[in-house]
Design a protein around this motif. Sequence first.
Motif, PDB file in Angstrom:
ATOM      1  N   LYS A  17     -11.822  -1.675   2.024  1.00 42.75           N
ATOM      2  CA  LYS A  17     -11.450  -1.383   0.663  1.00 42.75           C
ATOM      3  C   LYS A  17     -12.744  -0.859   0.109  1.00 42.75           C
ATOM      4  O   LYS A  17     -13.489  -1.765  -0.509  1.00 42.75           O
ATOM      5  CB  LYS A  17     -10.671  -2.486  -0.060  1.00 42.75           C
ATOM      6  CG  LYS A  17      -9.276  -2.753   0.432  1.00 42.75           C
ATOM      7  CD  LYS A  17      -8.549  -3.925  -0.265  1.00 42.75           C
ATOM      8  CE  LYS A  17      -7.475  -4.304   0.172  1.00 42.75           C
ATOM      9  NZ  LYS A  17      -6.633  -5.495  -0.538  1.00 42.75           N
ATOM     10  N   GLU A  42     -10.517   9.468   1.330  1.00 45.31           N
ATOM     11  CA  GLU A  42      -9.780   8.767   2.083  1.00 45.31           C
ATOM     12  C   GLU A  42      -9.266   9.422   3.155  1.00 45.31           C
ATOM     13  O   GLU A  42      -9.109   8.924   4.556  1.00 45.31           O
ATOM     14  CB  GLU A  42      -8.848   7.743   1.275  1.00 45.31           C
ATOM     15  CG  GLU A  42      -8.013   6.945   2.318  1.00 45.31           C
ATOM     16  CD  GLU A  42      -7.027   6.305   1.252  1.00 45.31           C
ATOM     17  OE1 GLU A  42      -5.728   6.302   1.777  1.00 45.31           O
ATOM     18  OE2 GLU A  42      -7.274   5.806   0.397  1.00 45.31           O
ATOM     19  N   THR A  53      -9.266   2.357   2.744  1.00 46.93           N
ATOM     20  CA  THR A  53      -8.730   2.880   1.653  1.00 46.93           C
ATOM     21  C   THR A  53      -9.865   3.146   0.527  1.00 46.93           C
ATOM     22  O   THR A  53     -10.746   2.368   0.427  1.00 46.93           O
ATOM     23  CB  THR A  53      -7.773   1.877   0.942  1.00 46.93           C
ATOM     24  OG1 THR A  53      -8.464   0.619   0.613  1.00 46.93           O
ATOM     25  CG2 THR A  53      -6.873   1.522   1.828  1.00 46.93           C
ATOM     26  N   THR A  79     -12.837  -5.816  -2.800  1.00 48.11           N
ATOM     27  CA  THR A  79     -13.536  -4.586  -2.384  1.00 48.11           C
ATOM     28  C   THR A  79     -14.792  -4.721  -1.717  1.00 48.11           C
ATOM     29  O   THR A  79     -15.648  -5.595  -1.774  1.00 48.11           O
ATOM     30  CB  THR A  79     -14.158  -3.912  -3.842  1.00 48.11           C
ATOM     31  OG1 THR A  79     -13.037  -3.939  -4.609  1.00 48.11           O
ATOM     32  CG2 THR A  79     -14.921  -2.579  -3.735  1.00 48.11           C
TER      33      THR A  79
END
Length: 203
Positions: A17, A42, A53, A79
């Motif tokens: 992420k 992405e 992502t 993240t």
Amino acid sequence: MVPFMTGARAAPDGPIKLVALGDSLTAGYRLPADAAFPTVLERLLKAKGADVTVGNAGVSGDTATGGLDRVDWSVPDGTAGVILELGANDMLRGTDPKVTAGALSAIIERLKARGIPVLLTGMQAAPNLGPDYKARFDAIFPALAKRYGLTLYPFFLDGIIGDRAQHLDDGLHPNRQGVETIAARILPTVESFLGSLRQGATR
């Protein structure tokens, strides 16, 4: 896929992420959602086989100080890395480069405290702001990258400056074609950044 570490917390198995924290250049000003920079990046990364992502944390009109005000809630837990794209609006407003540098430094420090690596994207001042301002502003990004040991992409708008065909009619923001160019140009740097995240996760 190797699980990632965010500070002392292991991210669950699944896509890596990333979050793009920025201004209108990230948000996709006057473009459909599928043409915004994070979505295009992405798509390109997935085409290269990356399980990733890229979240869109772009806010049109945001300055570096505005990004600092919202960094904690704009970058969620889990993240793995942040693409930091701020500073263009500071430049357009003639903000003192010391203020911009201070806000970007504080953002990096906040993310560092959470164990979240940063890919810093540079911006360059327009020549009409004068050579002194341009020199001080342009120096912000390499100086921060050196200070914090960050991956640096020197100029976010590389490949589209001066090309009307890649801008909206305002002459400032990239159109769909311009975003494709930006994402393609930064792609190798993002791939390198992902590689550094993988190495960090296995230590």
